[in-house]
Design a protein around this motif. Structure first.
Motif, PDB file in Angstrom:
ATOM      1  N   MET A 207     -14.193   4.182 -13.100  1.00  0.00           N
ATOM      2  CA  MET A 207     -12.973   4.899 -12.787  1.00  0.00           C
ATOM      3  C   MET A 207     -11.784   4.036 -13.228  1.00  0.00           C
ATOM      4  N   LYS A 208     -10.926   4.611 -14.057  1.00  0.00           N
ATOM      5  CA  LYS A 208      -9.719   3.927 -14.490  1.00  0.00           C
ATOM      6  C   LYS A 208      -8.517   4.632 -13.879  1.00  0.00           C
ATOM      7  N   ARG A 209      -7.530   3.834 -13.500  1.00  0.00           N
ATOM      8  CA  ARG A 209      -6.303   4.406 -12.947  1.00  0.00           C
ATOM      9  C   ARG A 209      -5.112   3.597 -13.419  1.00  0.00           C
ATOM     10  N   ILE A 210      -4.056   4.314 -13.755  1.00  0.00           N
ATOM     11  CA  ILE A 210      -2.791   3.626 -13.992  1.00  0.00           C
ATOM     12  C   ILE A 210      -2.072   3.619 -12.656  1.00  0.00           C
ATOM     13  N   CYS A 211      -1.780   2.441 -12.202  1.00  0.00           N
ATOM     14  CA  CYS A 211      -1.251   2.220 -10.861  1.00  0.00           C
ATOM     15  C   CYS A 211       0.185   1.702 -10.950  1.00  0.00           C
ATOM     16  N   SER A 212       1.047   2.244 -10.106  1.00  0.00           N
ATOM     17  CA  SER A 212       2.401   1.706  -9.961  1.00  0.00           C
ATOM     18  C   SER A 212       2.404   0.813  -8.727  1.00  0.00           C
ATOM     19  N   ILE A 213       3.017  -0.339  -8.844  1.00  0.00           N
ATOM     20  CA  ILE A 213       3.062  -1.292  -7.742  1.00  0.00           C
ATOM     21  C   ILE A 213       4.515  -1.475  -7.316  1.00  0.00           C
ATOM     22  N   TYR A 214       4.715  -1.356  -6.002  1.00  0.00           N
ATOM     23  CA  TYR A 214       6.048  -1.469  -5.420  1.00  0.00           C
ATOM     24  C   TYR A 214       6.057  -2.633  -4.434  1.00  0.00           C
ATOM     25  N   LYS A 215       7.183  -3.319  -4.330  1.00  0.00           N
ATOM     26  CA  LYS A 215       7.311  -4.365  -3.316  1.00  0.00           C
ATOM     27  C   LYS A 215       8.224  -3.882  -2.209  1.00  0.00           C
ATOM     28  N   SER A 216       8.012  -4.445  -1.042  1.00  0.00           N
ATOM     29  CA  SER A 216       8.821  -4.113   0.124  1.00  0.00           C
ATOM     30  C   SER A 216      10.076  -4.980   0.138  1.00  0.00           C
ATOM     31  N   PRO A 217      11.230  -4.376   0.371  1.00  0.00           N
ATOM     32  CA  PRO A 217      12.441  -5.178   0.511  1.00  0.00           C
ATOM     33  C   PRO A 217      12.551  -5.819   1.898  1.00  0.00           C
ATOM     34  N   ARG A 218      11.679  -5.415   2.816  1.00  0.00           N
ATOM     35  CA  ARG A 218      11.742  -5.907   4.202  1.00  0.00           C
ATOM     36  C   ARG A 218      10.768  -7.028   4.507  1.00  0.00           C
ATOM     37  N   LYS A 219       9.630  -7.040   3.838  1.00  0.00           N
ATOM     38  CA  LYS A 219       8.579  -8.012   4.147  1.00  0.00           C
ATOM     39  C   LYS A 219       8.148  -8.706   2.872  1.00  0.00           C
ATOM     40  N   ARG A 220       8.364 -10.005   2.816  1.00  0.00           N
ATOM     41  CA  ARG A 220       8.003 -10.787   1.645  1.00  0.00           C
ATOM     42  C   ARG A 220       6.499 -10.674   1.362  1.00  0.00           C
ATOM     43  N   GLU A 221       6.150 -10.485   0.115  1.00  0.00           N
ATOM     44  CA  GLU A 221       4.767 -10.416  -0.362  1.00  0.00           C
ATOM     45  C   GLU A 221       3.968  -9.229   0.167  1.00  0.00           C
ATOM     46  N   MET A 222       4.654  -8.154   0.541  1.00  0.00           N
ATOM     47  CA  MET A 222       3.979  -6.908   0.904  1.00  0.00           C
ATOM     48  C   MET A 222       4.156  -5.938  -0.267  1.00  0.00           C
ATOM     49  N   TYR A 223       3.027  -5.375  -0.741  1.00  0.00           N
ATOM     50  CA  TYR A 223       3.051  -4.494  -1.911  1.00  0.00           C
ATOM     51  C   TYR A 223       2.316  -3.198  -1.624  1.00  0.00           C
ATOM     52  N   LEU A 224       2.759  -2.152  -2.297  1.00  0.00           N
ATOM     53  CA  LEU A 224       2.163  -0.838  -2.168  1.00  0.00           C
ATOM     54  C   LEU A 224       1.679  -0.405  -3.550  1.00  0.00           C
ATOM     55  N   TYR A 225       0.383  -0.099  -3.651  1.00  0.00           N
ATOM     56  CA  TYR A 225      -0.217   0.377  -4.896  1.00  0.00           C
ATOM     57  C   TYR A 225      -0.369   1.888  -4.781  1.00  0.00           C
ATOM     58  N   VAL A 226       0.061   2.625  -5.809  1.00  0.00           N
ATOM     59  CA  VAL A 226      -0.115   4.078  -5.832  1.00  0.00           C
ATOM     60  C   VAL A 226      -0.518   4.510  -7.236  1.00  0.00           C
ATOM     61  N   ASP A 227      -1.171   5.665  -7.325  1.00  0.00           N
ATOM     62  CA  ASP A 227      -1.482   6.244  -8.628  1.00  0.00           C
ATOM     63  C   ASP A 227      -0.151   6.630  -9.274  1.00  0.00           C
ATOM     64  N   LYS A 228       0.052   6.231 -10.513  1.00  0.00           N
ATOM     65  CA  LYS A 228       1.336   6.469 -11.181  1.00  0.00           C
ATOM     66  C   LYS A 228       1.667   7.961 -11.239  1.00  0.00           C
ATOM     67  N   ARG A 229       0.675   8.805 -11.484  1.00  0.00           N
ATOM     68  CA  ARG A 229       0.927  10.252 -11.591  1.00  0.00           C
ATOM     69  C   ARG A 229       1.387  10.851 -10.263  1.00  0.00           C
ATOM     70  N   GLU A 230       0.855  10.345  -9.162  1.00  0.00           N
ATOM     71  CA  GLU A 230       1.200  10.887  -7.844  1.00  0.00           C
ATOM     72  C   GLU A 230       2.428  10.208  -7.248  1.00  0.00           C
ATOM     73  N   ALA A 231       2.769   9.047  -7.782  1.00  0.00           N
ATOM     74  CA  ALA A 231       3.901   8.244  -7.273  1.00  0.00           C
ATOM     75  C   ALA A 231       3.732   8.031  -5.769  1.00  0.00           C
ATOM     76  N   LEU A 232       4.753   8.258  -5.011  1.00  0.00           N
ATOM     77  CA  LEU A 232       4.720   7.982  -3.567  1.00  0.00           C
ATOM     78  C   LEU A 232       4.411   9.231  -2.739  1.00  0.00           C
ATOM     79  N   SER A 233       3.986  10.314  -3.381  1.00  0.00           N
ATOM     80  CA  SER A 233       3.805  11.595  -2.690  1.00  0.00           C
ATOM     81  C   SER A 233       2.756  11.556  -1.576  1.00  0.00           C
ATOM     82  N   ARG A 234       1.757  10.699  -1.668  1.00  0.00           N
ATOM     83  CA  ARG A 234       0.687  10.658  -0.645  1.00  0.00           C
ATOM     84  C   ARG A 234       0.874   9.536   0.383  1.00  0.00           C
TER      85      ARG A 234
END
Length: 97
Positions: free
Chosen positions: A1-28
């Motif tokens: 399974m291959k996925r293009i993933c977008s990675i976001y960082k939190s502005p509130r908590k250092r070194e906290m990241y959110l991985y999401v499928d690029k096509r779905e963005a933050l919808s889920r």
């Protein structure tokens, strides 16, 4: 399974990241998580495959979370416990014997 993933960082908590499928963005991503996470700041996009290694996450867990819940939350690494106890240890060393 291959996925293009977008990675976001939190502005509130250092070194906290959110991985999401690029096509779905933050919808889920649940609103409650986003309110704690803060406004996500896009860091980069990455192709994820089962063969890829990640520095601090298990690639299989990340891919499974993306498939099942639509996101993967990377928590900051735990603080090193010895630093928390260092002052007590130094105090004991200075106590008279």
């Amino acid at each position: 399974m291959k996925r293009i993933c977008s990675i976001y960082k939190s502005p509130r908590k250092r070194e906290m990241y959110l991985y999401v499928d690029k096509r779905e963005a933050l919808s889920r991503v649940p609103e409650g998580l986003l309110s704690v996470f803060g406004p996500p700041q896009h860091v980069f996009d990455l192709l994820l495959t089962p063969e890829r290694t990640l520095a601090r996450e298990d690639i299989h867990k990340v891919l499974a979370n993306l498939e099942q819940q639509g996101y993967h939350l990377q928590m900051p690494p735990p603080e090193e416990e010895y630093i928390e106890h260092l002052p007590d240890e130094l105090l004991r060393r200075n106590d008279p014997v």
